[in-house]
Motif scaffolding. Structure first.
Motif, PDB file in Angstrom:
ATOM      1  N   SER A   1       1.212  33.038 -26.655  1.00 25.14           N
ATOM      2  CA  SER A   1       2.268  32.724 -25.692  1.00 25.14           C
ATOM      3  C   SER A   1       3.256  31.752 -26.322  1.00 25.14           C
ATOM      4  O   SER A   1       2.849  30.782 -26.973  1.00 25.14           O
ATOM      5  CB  SER A   1       1.661  32.114 -24.426  1.00 25.14           C
ATOM      6  OG  SER A   1       0.777  33.025 -23.807  1.00 25.14           O
ATOM      7  N   PRO A   2       4.562  31.962 -26.138  1.00 23.31           N
ATOM      8  CA  PRO A   2       5.549  31.047 -26.715  1.00 23.31           C
ATOM      9  C   PRO A   2       5.405  29.639 -26.157  1.00 23.31           C
ATOM     10  O   PRO A   2       5.001  29.438 -25.015  1.00 23.31           O
ATOM     11  CB  PRO A   2       6.890  31.670 -26.309  1.00 23.31           C
ATOM     12  CG  PRO A   2       6.579  33.107 -26.048  1.00 23.31           C
ATOM     13  CD  PRO A   2       5.188  33.125 -25.502  1.00 23.31           C
ATOM     14  N   GLY A   3       5.736  28.665 -26.973  1.00 32.27           N
ATOM     15  CA  GLY A   3       5.684  27.280 -26.536  1.00 32.27           C
ATOM     16  C   GLY A   3       5.291  26.353 -27.670  1.00 32.27           C
ATOM     17  O   GLY A   3       5.160  26.757 -28.824  1.00 32.27           O
ATOM     18  N   LEU A   4       5.108  25.067 -27.330  1.00 29.90           N
ATOM     19  CA  LEU A   4       4.684  24.061 -28.288  1.00 29.90           C
ATOM     20  C   LEU A   4       3.190  23.808 -28.128  1.00 29.90           C
ATOM     21  O   LEU A   4       2.689  23.708 -27.001  1.00 29.90           O
ATOM     22  CB  LEU A   4       5.459  22.752 -28.087  1.00 29.90           C
ATOM     23  CG  LEU A   4       6.965  22.792 -28.395  1.00 29.90           C
ATOM     24  CD1 LEU A   4       7.589  21.440 -28.077  1.00 29.90           C
ATOM     25  CD2 LEU A   4       7.201  23.158 -29.851  1.00 29.90           C
ATOM     26  N   TYR A   5       2.481  23.697 -29.231  1.00 29.88           N
ATOM     27  CA  TYR A   5       1.043  23.467 -29.212  1.00 29.88           C
ATOM     28  C   TYR A   5       0.717  22.291 -30.138  1.00 29.88           C
ATOM     29  O   TYR A   5       1.194  22.244 -31.276  1.00 29.88           O
ATOM     30  CB  TYR A   5       0.284  24.705 -29.697  1.00 29.88           C
ATOM     31  CG  TYR A   5       0.411  25.899 -28.779  1.00 29.88           C
ATOM     32  CD1 TYR A   5      -0.579  26.195 -27.855  1.00 29.88           C
ATOM     33  CD2 TYR A   5       1.533  26.723 -28.837  1.00 29.88           C
ATOM     34  CE1 TYR A   5      -0.480  27.298 -27.016  1.00 29.88           C
ATOM     35  CE2 TYR A   5       1.651  27.819 -27.996  1.00 29.88           C
ATOM     36  CZ  TYR A   5       0.646  28.098 -27.093  1.00 29.88           C
ATOM     37  OH  TYR A   5       0.754  29.183 -26.254  1.00 29.88           O
ATOM     38  N   ARG A   6      -0.054  21.350 -29.612  1.00 27.40           N
ATOM     39  CA  ARG A   6      -0.514  20.237 -30.429  1.00 27.40           C
ATOM     40  C   ARG A   6      -1.921  20.555 -30.933  1.00 27.40           C
ATOM     41  O   ARG A   6      -2.757  21.054 -30.174  1.00 27.40           O
ATOM     42  CB  ARG A   6      -0.524  18.949 -29.622  1.00 27.40           C
ATOM     43  CG  ARG A   6      -0.875  17.711 -30.454  1.00 27.40           C
ATOM     44  CD  ARG A   6      -0.811  16.453 -29.594  1.00 27.40           C
ATOM     45  NE  ARG A   6       0.508  16.247 -29.043  1.00 27.40           N
ATOM     46  CZ  ARG A   6       1.532  15.703 -29.703  1.00 27.40           C
ATOM     47  NH1 ARG A   6       1.354  15.298 -30.961  1.00 27.40           N
ATOM     48  NH2 ARG A   6       2.706  15.553 -29.130  1.00 27.40           N
ATOM     49  N   ARG A  27       5.039  25.409 -33.178  1.00 29.80           N
ATOM     50  CA  ARG A  27       6.017  26.016 -32.268  1.00 29.80           C
ATOM     51  C   ARG A  27       5.846  27.533 -32.352  1.00 29.80           C
ATOM     52  O   ARG A  27       5.985  28.121 -33.423  1.00 29.80           O
ATOM     53  CB  ARG A  27       7.437  25.619 -32.645  1.00 29.80           C
ATOM     54  CG  ARG A  27       8.512  26.256 -31.738  1.00 29.80           C
ATOM     55  CD  ARG A  27       9.915  25.906 -32.219  1.00 29.80           C
ATOM     56  NE  ARG A  27      10.138  24.472 -32.181  1.00 29.80           N
ATOM     57  CZ  ARG A  27      10.578  23.817 -31.096  1.00 29.80           C
ATOM     58  NH1 ARG A  27      10.820  24.493 -29.979  1.00 29.80           N
ATOM     59  NH2 ARG A  27      10.761  22.516 -31.139  1.00 29.80           N
ATOM     60  N   VAL A  28       5.562  28.172 -31.233  1.00 30.96           N
ATOM     61  CA  VAL A  28       5.390  29.617 -31.168  1.00 30.96           C
ATOM     62  C   VAL A  28       6.614  30.229 -30.488  1.00 30.96           C
ATOM     63  O   VAL A  28       6.977  29.836 -29.372  1.00 30.96           O
ATOM     64  CB  VAL A  28       4.104  29.990 -30.388  1.00 30.96           C
ATOM     65  CG1 VAL A  28       3.969  31.503 -30.278  1.00 30.96           C
ATOM     66  CG2 VAL A  28       2.884  29.388 -31.075  1.00 30.96           C
ATOM     67  N   THR A  29       7.250  31.187 -31.162  1.00 31.31           N
ATOM     68  CA  THR A  29       8.412  31.877 -30.616  1.00 31.31           C
ATOM     69  C   THR A  29       8.113  33.370 -30.518  1.00 31.31           C
ATOM     70  O   THR A  29       7.250  33.885 -31.229  1.00 31.31           O
ATOM     71  CB  THR A  29       9.643  31.658 -31.509  1.00 31.31           C
ATOM     72  OG1 THR A  29       9.350  32.148 -32.824  1.00 31.31           O
ATOM     73  CG2 THR A  29       9.986  30.172 -31.606  1.00 31.31           C
TER      74      THR A  29
END
Length: 476
Positions: A1-6, A27-29
């Motif tokens: 899923s797109p979004g920011l992941y720590r 960062r997933v786009t």
């Protein structure tokens, strides 16, 4: 899923700052390219358990090629490996079957199996050699980025008795850790139940391997977080189910048929049909049958028969092989003898990849992809005479009722005896027909089908005495 992941890494060795406590942000786009493995996702078995599909439900056409020893240095990286991958991609192949270093047709630690960094394990299976897999990474990543699914065979079956269960579990744990995030297929072993060629206790080794690979299969399913499809490559004229104590360990059946060429084609076709009828029901892929050129036979007409008879019998896919590629013969240094003392052939891979059968199977795949091939079901009642019973060298039929019918005619068709008849044509459905030359894809239009009473149509004679594909399309 797109979004920011720590992310944060945790290692059992907390004193190692390179492995423990690393933090960062990913960062997933959305993917915007055309590679189907990234666009549609990895593979799974379809809900009807008849074929494979991508994670988003897009049907996946399995046309495989056999590169068992392709991670060794005799297929040079990058030029030769990339050349072969580009050729197969251009011809329409979608899967590459390769072995993760624990190879067939040789004793342990045979120099023919080494890559640029040696062997996947240190001598005596003391420890995994990560440098070997650094070189394997380059090749497997190239396949994935080329849109080709790696079907990774963990080991040849008999090596389980040499490594032992614990070491083989470590091997599989390493493969899953290293390649699990790729859109791969897992094959537990090649010829899972086949003892080593020089075994002195063949029945005892066979039963030990069957029990061991069943345990390994359960382990792979337990630790793979991505739940990739799992299979095991069968012994000759056998089924994946026969390599295991529990057939539910695998998701689909990867058959091996005889390499004896033209004279055994009916038995191979019957083998596929028999496997499709077995329980539990699962997709069936003919994963090894009559490599082109093996034993100086099995030329392109054999490849066409195998492809079309399998696919029109409801197989989920077909894997081609060319003698010379699977063992990576080179002009300077052929693979040489197997442990039993003889060589399977010396054709260099540079010649083998140009054999015409690989092109002709791609032609067949492109023809089927013009239709909703995943909805095709066998309909031998649509043609007379048909293959089956005592004559698996007859005609094959499959399609979607009221939409499309595809027939493979091994031929030759002549006027002697009763004419070939297309049967069961639906009232009110208008079809147009054409012959396809399965060697070059050229088409011969036949116009509208004019059915006789009872929905039968006497098929016109093909223009040349050879094998043909006949297609009936609904006219809109």
């Amino acid at each position: 899923s797109p979004g920011l992941y720590r992310y944060r890494t945790i290692c059992s060795d907390k004193s190692n700052p390179d492995l423990h406590g690393q933090e960062g942000i990913l960062r997933v786009t959305p993917y915007e390219g055309t590679n189907p493995l990234f666009k549609h996702g990895p593979l799974r078995v379809s809900a009807d358990r008849r074929h494979l599909e991508h994670l988003d439900g897009t049907p996946f056409f399995w046309l495989g090629d056999t590169w068992w020893l392709s991670l060794c240095k005799r297929l040079k990286w990058p030029d030769e490996f990339q050349l072969l991958a580009a050729d197969r991609k251009a011809k329409g192949f979608t899967v590459i079957q390769l072995v993760a270093g624990l190879y067939p047709d040789m004793p342990a630690f045979d120099p023919r199996g080494a890559n640029e960094a040696g062997f996947p394990w240190e001598e005596g299976y003391a420890r995994i050699n990560p440098a070997y897999f650094d070189m394997a990474d380059l090749r497997i990543r190239w396949l994935v980025n080329s849109g080709l699914v790696p079907c990774i065979v963990g080991s040849w079956g008999y090596l389980l008795l040499w490594t032992g269960l614990d070491k083989m579990k470590k091997h599989w744990c390493y493969l899953i850790a290293r390649y699990g995030a790729y859109p791969v297929v897992w094959c537990l072993a090649g010829e899972g139940g086949m003892p080593y060629y020089l075994s002195t206790d063949r029945e005892g080794d066979k039963q030990a391997q069957i029990a061991g690979w069943t345990e390994i299969g359960r382990y792979v399913r337990q630790i793979d977080p991505y739940h990739h499809p799992v299979t095991i490559h069968a012994t000759a004229n056998s089924s994946s189910r026969d390599q295991l104590e529990d057939p539910t360990v695998v998701d689909f059946d990867l058959l091996q048929s005889s390499h004896s060429g033209f004279r055994v084609l009916p038995q191979i076709a019957e083998h596929v049909v028999r496997s499709l009828r077995r329980e539990p029901h699962m997709p069936v892929v003919n994963g090894e049958a009559c490599y082109e050129g093996i034993l100086e036979g099995s030329r392109e007409e054999v490849q066409r028969f195998l492809f079309w008879s399998c696919l029109l019998s409801d197989a989920a896919g077909y894997t081609y092989g060319a003698n010379g590629i699977w063992q990576v013969n080179t002009r300077e240094k052929p693979f040489g003898p197997s442990p039993h003392g003889m060589s399977w052939g010396d054709t260099p891979w540079e010649d083998a990849y140009r054999l015409p059968g690989s092109t002709q199977l791609g032609i067949g795949k492109r023809l089927l992809e013009r239709y909703e091939w995943w909805r095709f079901e066998p309909h031998q009642e649509w043609i007379e005479p048909c293959a089956g019973g005592e004559n698996y060298f007859g005609n094959y039929a499959a399609g979607i009722p009221g939409q499309v019918r595809v027939f493979y005619l091994p031929g030759p068709i002549t006027r002697r005896g009763s004419p070939t008849r297309i049967k069961g044509l639906e009232p009110g459905v208008r079809y147009q027909a054409f012959f396809v030359n399965p060697s070059d894809g050229s088409e011969r239009p036949l116009g509208e089908v004019k059915a006789e009473a009872g929905g039968e149509w006497p098929m016109p004679l093909p223009p040349v005495m050879r094998d043909w594909v006949l297609v009936l399309e609904r006219m809109m």
